[in-house]
Scaffold this motif. Structure first.
Motif, PDB file in Angstrom:
ATOM      1  N   ALA A 249      -1.583   5.098  -6.680  1.00 49.65           N
ATOM      2  CA  ALA A 249      -2.353   5.824  -7.729  1.00 49.65           C
ATOM      3  C   ALA A 249      -2.710   7.075  -7.338  1.00 49.65           C
TER       4      ALA A 249
ATOM      5  N   MET B  65       3.123  -1.765 -11.768  1.00 52.65           N
ATOM      6  CA  MET B  65       2.751  -0.477 -11.443  1.00 52.65           C
ATOM      7  C   MET B  65       3.248   0.604 -12.278  1.00 52.65           C
TER       8      MET B  65
ATOM      9  N   LEU C 238       2.021   4.662 -13.305  1.00 52.13           N
ATOM     10  CA  LEU C 238       2.273   5.927 -12.150  1.00 52.13           C
ATOM     11  C   LEU C 238       3.129   6.781 -12.886  1.00 52.13           C
TER      12      LEU C 238
ATOM     13  N   CYS D  46      -5.233   5.052 -14.161  1.00 49.96           N
ATOM     14  CA  CYS D  46      -4.000   4.590 -13.461  1.00 49.96           C
ATOM     15  C   CYS D  46      -4.483   3.742 -12.237  1.00 49.96           C
TER      16      CYS D  46
ATOM     17  N   CYS E   8      -3.535  -0.087 -11.645  1.00 46.70           N
ATOM     18  CA  CYS E   8      -2.673  -0.535 -10.232  1.00 46.70           C
ATOM     19  C   CYS E   8      -3.534  -1.496  -9.759  1.00 46.70           C
TER      20      CYS E   8
ATOM     21  N   SER F 154      -1.646  -5.225  -9.081  1.00 40.56           N
ATOM     22  CA  SER F 154      -1.619  -5.732  -7.969  1.00 40.56           C
ATOM     23  C   SER F 154      -2.435  -7.211  -8.081  1.00 40.56           C
TER      24      SER F 154
END
Lengths: 526, 475
Positions: free
Chosen positions: A208, A345, A349, A365, A369, A373
């Motif tokens: 990010a 992600m 992005l 963002c 992310c 994750s």
């Protein structure tokens, strides 16, 4: 909750909140602490007593140094103060050394390290946009944000009872976020490099940062329609950014590279020998995957499609799961998990590349992310949900939709931390603190967006109420039932799976809100 | 924010702080042979569970009165019996007759702390909530602020959850009594207060205001007719309550007398240890304890106490309003504390005074934390010192007095008292006392506190006596 009688002391509420929560933290010095306490004591001992060349080779204790070098330097600094409390804790051979002075020192070090977090929260509060200045202090977004961050349940119990330094680390992260929101990008990058070198879990959100900084900092101008102007690329900015990141990394890793120890350090930092899931499954996608696999395999055995003897004898539960073999669904390996994470992600992005929407777009963002994750990574700890919850708080006080998602994610995520405190004495603490935080977050956010409809859909509210039922079942009913001996893993399993539903739902909703925002932006332009 | 949200959050915070303090050490932890108040409570569970009622207050082979003999009225004994039944269910080792002396374990500590919390949740906290919601004036925010301040009062938390006692029960019952009186339900209020009296004889400190207020109120309504009816109703309630509590001991006069002897130990001398009252402070200048005989000490303290409470009680009899009642509670409890016989420092429930006691119990950290938090919180919540005096000080007459000095004194006095208190606390902990004066710090602390209490006593007497007849000051 400091109720201000007079609006005159309008700036006095923040120190009051900070002092109050710090004092509360001091009350739990003698509460239960996990093995993480011994981990950090060991690191104090290693950094104090051994030369640098031995830091990443030392393995007298099973808790070897597995954070990046900057954190080792931090522990080294702490050990200089530790000398005045109890020298015994700095002896590497003193495994599980926990004298009262040691406990006092370590606990107080966490409380003091939280000063970084407090400063970062203060900075975040200054970036909060307030449409109309509410006269009542309790109704101001910056006040609500301060309470949601300073008194965050997850951070409190993980840091000050379970024992870790997350407040310190999140301080740097939130500070970098605040700087980006204030358009001070180089400084933001500096703080992020620092936190990345303190704990490499922040790699989760590095994409990010990378994409956003490239898009908004290195390309200085946009076209009138908001798209990228390729011509405005500024090499100077790219170089300065690179210099900042590289210098921090050099300060951190430099000595080890010079000694040729880089492979050893990296192997300590990324131990892929551990299994897909921790002993207690983090409530992410893989928890659901595991359960589905187990259910399908049991179904298969029942229907005679599968042979019982052929099934892999993997233990889902106790201890550190080393390798995990799935029975019906394909097994997952680290590269697969990485691929899934990157794929998850990617849309976020892409959105931030196409149309940044300033600092808040970046924050969104970042949250995506972090959550992606959490959902798909290898060997995730349930504590990692805080990486998504804390930055989401900033968005929650500004937008109604985000507030609803925050309530869902935070409540579920916080509840999933309950198994961390499994001792009977700590049971009232986690219940009381959870109730306190949850009641406050619901009530404050509802007040902030009082005219705009309810924050939660009735089904979502029902799901959250179900958490109470799960808690009662797992901690009250189950221990008294006959299955306690034969199926001891059931409470953890149920908690994990139930929370995974909530977290996955929040993940999907965040994406939906991000993409529909994108669509409305497009239709506005047309 | 809605009231119920704020109130529930205050309660949660109050309970959280209490439980946090309970993690720390208790009185007499790991100190054989006598241990401390924690062991006393455990021992009473053992005695009441295993022995027949007739033997509870007597010295027998199974019940050695020198080892923490029962010295509270019967309701405490019944409460201990109840706890003992629960303890027996969990682990019989905890209440084994003669075999469980000095029993200490993490599980047992958890159990004992849980009993204190249960008593607080059932009695004290509801009373405080109801008091703040219905008997205090002002906006919602102000009511919640008062609630938070009362719930977070360090003295009570530290004594009950640190040192280990059940003051929440007796104070809670008294507060229910005040609540009853404030809402006009005199009989119920007297019932609650009678229960409080039967729990801890220390509540006698509050008995005179209750008596004078109710008597005065009945007299107002006319001693022939409605007034007499109310008086009889209250008297019957009180007598029946006492009778029920003392029922097992009324069969034999010797039983009742023995209980009285245990709960009023008149042979023990004017004071023990360092207490912030008149006699201990006087003793610094004139050694009264050695000059006077034990009997004359008793009569002296009796006479002076009576003298001290007379003005306040007479005023209350003449003008029985609720406001006067609250002031009288303060004055009466202060008078008893300052001048009566065998007063223990716990009777004031004052954190600063508790310092030597808490240091002995290893409770320095919770003391520092709760006191600081209380100070920070109260200075933020209660902007005007004057506004809080009534609500706070009424509560049990014991307060951190320096914080609530009256507004007509200079504000600087508040801060200088505060500085002195902090200085004394730090000195008591950090510095060793000079060789010739080993008790220097406890004596300094108690004398300092005594002066503050005396000042407060005088001030509140002035306030009570000077309130004009018709003024209906509601709070």
């Amino acid at each position: 909750v400091a109720v201000m009688a007079a609006p005159v002391e309008s700036s006095g509420w923040f120190p009051a909140l900070a002092i109050a929560v710090s004092l509360l933290k001091c009350l739990f010095i003698n509460a239960y602490h996990s093995t993480d306490f011994e981990v950090h004591r060991n690191w104090l001992a290693i950094t104090h007593s051994l030369p640098i060349s031995r830091w990443y080779y030392e393995n007298t204790s099973e808790w070897t140094l597995d954070y990046p070098p900057l954190f080792a330097w931090f522990e080294y600094g702490l050990s200089q103060a530790a000398v005045h409390f109890d020298r015994g804790m700095l002896v590497v051979e003193n495994l599980n050394y926990a004298s009262p002075a040691t406990i006092l020192f370590q606990r107080l070090s966490v409380v003091f390290a939280d000063l970084v977090f407090i400063y970062a929260v203060k900075e975040c509060c200054t970036t909060v946009r307030e449409e109309k200045a509410a006269k009542d202090l309790l109704r101001r977004p910056c006040f609500v944000l301060a309470v949601l961050l300073l008194w965050n349940f997850g951070l409190f119990i993980v840091d000050h009872i379970h024992f870790q330094y997350n407040g310190f680390l999140f301080g740097f992260l939130l500070l970098s976020v605040a700087r980006h929101l204030q358009a001070r990008h180089l400084e933001g990058a500096l703080w992020f490099s620092i936190v990345l070198n303190l704990k490499h879990i922040n790699l989760y959100v590095a994409p990010a940062y990378g994409i956003y900084l490239l898009r908004c900092f290195c390309f200085t101008q946009d076209n009138t329609d908001g798209s990228l102007r390729w011509r405005s690329f500024s090499p100077v900015r790219l170089v300065s950014l690179g210099a900042v990141v590289l210098s921090v990394t050099a300060a951190s890793f430099g000595p080890f590279v010079a000694m040729g120890q880089l492979p050893q350090v990296l192997s300590r930092l990324f131990p892929f020998k551990r299994g897909l899931c921790h002993a207690y499954w983090a409530p992410n996608f893989w928890a659901l995957y595991n359960v589905l696999d187990k259910a399908l395999s049991m179904l298969g055995v029942r229907l005679g499609l599968l042979d019982v003897a052929g099934l892999p004898k993997a233990s889902m539960t106790g201890g550190l799961v080393q390798e995990f073999q799935h029975a019906v669904l394909p097994s997952v390996s680290p590269p697969t998990a990485l691929l899934c994470t990157l794929l998850a992600m990617l849309p976020a992005l892409w959105c931030v590349w196409r149309r940044p929407c300033g600092g808040r777009g970046f924050l969104r963002c970042l949250v995506q992310c972090a959550l992606a994750s959490f959902m798909f990574s290898w060997h995730v700890h349930e504590k990692a949900v805080l990486l998504a919850v804390l930055p989401l708080s900033i968005l929650a006080v500004e937008s109604r939709r985000d507030a609803g998602i925050f309530l869902m994610l935070a409540t579920t995520g916080h509840y999933s931390l309950f198994p961390l405190l499994f001792t009977p004495a700590e049971f009232p603490i986690k219940v009381l603190l959870m109730l306190l935080f949850t009641i406050y977050s619901f009530s404050a956010l509802r007040n902030l967006f009082s005219g705009e409809g309810s924050l939660l859909h009735p089904l979502e509210a029902l799901y959250l109420l179900g958490l109470v039922a799960v808690e009662v079942l797992c901690e009250v009913v189950f221990p008294l039932s006959p299955w306690q001996q034969t199926l001891p893993f059931v409470p953890l399993l149920v908690t994990s799976v139930y929370c995974a539903l909530g977290v996955s739902y929040s993940f999907v909703r965040l994406y939906v809100s991000l993409l529909t925002q994108e669509v409305t932006e497009k239709t506005k332009r047309l | 924010m809605e009231t119920c949200t704020l109130v529930s959050m205050s309660i949660l915070l109050g309970v959280l702080v209490r439980w946090g303090v309970s993690f720390n050490s208790y009185s007499g932890a790991g100190k054989p042979p006598m241990f401390g108040d924690y062991e006393a409570q455990r021992h009473w569970q053992e005695v009441t569970y295993n022995l027949p009622i007739q033997e509870w207050y007597f010295n027998t082979t199974d019940n050695d009165l020198n080892y923490w003999g029962l010295d509270y009225p019967p309701l405490t004994a019944f409460h201990s019996l109840l706890c003992a039944h629960v303890a027996k269910l969990i682990n019989p080792e905890w209440v084994k007759l003669l075999g469980s002396r000095g029993y200490e374990s993490p599980a047992h500590k958890l159990f004992m702390r849980a009993t204190v919390l249960a008593a607080d949740l059932l009695v004290y906290i509801p009373a405080v909530v109801l008091y703040c919601c219905y008997l205090t004036n002002g906006s919602t925010n102000k009511k919640v602020g008062t609630l938070l301040c009362i719930l977070l009062y360090p003295g009570l938390i530290l004594i009950d959850y640190g040192h280990f006692q059940y003051n929440g029960l007796s104070l809670g019952l008294t507060l229910w009594g005040v609540l009853g009186l404030g809402l006009g339900w005199d009989a119920l209020g007297s019932l609650a207060f009678s229960l409080a009296l039967n729990y801890k004889q220390m509540e006698l400190y509050h008995a005179l205001p209750f008596f004078c207020y109710l008597l005065g109120k009945c007299a107002r309504q006319g001693l022939t007719g409605r007034g007499l009816f109310s008086l009889v109703k209250i008297a019957v309630t009180v007598l029946v309550t006492f009778a029920l509590c003392w029922l097992p001991f009324l069969s034999d006069p010797e039983q009742a007398l023995q209980v009285l002897r245990r709960i009023f130990p008149v042979a023990r001398g004017l004071f023990e240890d360092k207490v912030a009252n008149a006699w201990c402070s006087l003793n610094v200048l004139i050694k009264i304890r050695s000059i006077l005989s034990s009997d004359s000490q008793f009569y002296l303290s009796f006479a002076v106490t009576l003298l001290a409470i007379t003005p306040s009680s007479l005023k209350l009899l003449k003008t029985p309003t609720f406001w006067q009642f609250k002031l009288a509670l303060v004055n009466s409890s202060l008078a008893f504390f300052l001048f009566s016989y065998q007063v223990h420092e716990k009777s004031i429930l004052l954190a600063a005074l508790m310092l030597p006691l808490l240091l002995k119990d290893g409770l320095l950290m919770p003391y520092a934390v709760t006191s600081l938090a209380f100070l920070v919180l109260s200075t933020h919540l209660l902007s005007a010192l004057e506004r809080c005096t009534e609500a706070q000080l009424r509560l049990e007459g014991y307060r951190r007095l320096a914080a609530w000095l009256p507004a007509w004194l200079f504000l600087s006095q508040f801060y200088s008292s505060l500085v002195l208190m902090v200085g004394l606390s730090v000195a008591s902990v950090a510095l060793p006392p000079p060789a010739g004066l080993p008790d220097l710090f406890p004596v300094l602390v108690s004398t300092f506190s005594f002066l503050h209490f005396l000042g407060t006593f005088i001030y509140f007497n002035i306030v009570q006596l000077s309130t004009p007849q018709g003024k209906q000051k509601t709070l």
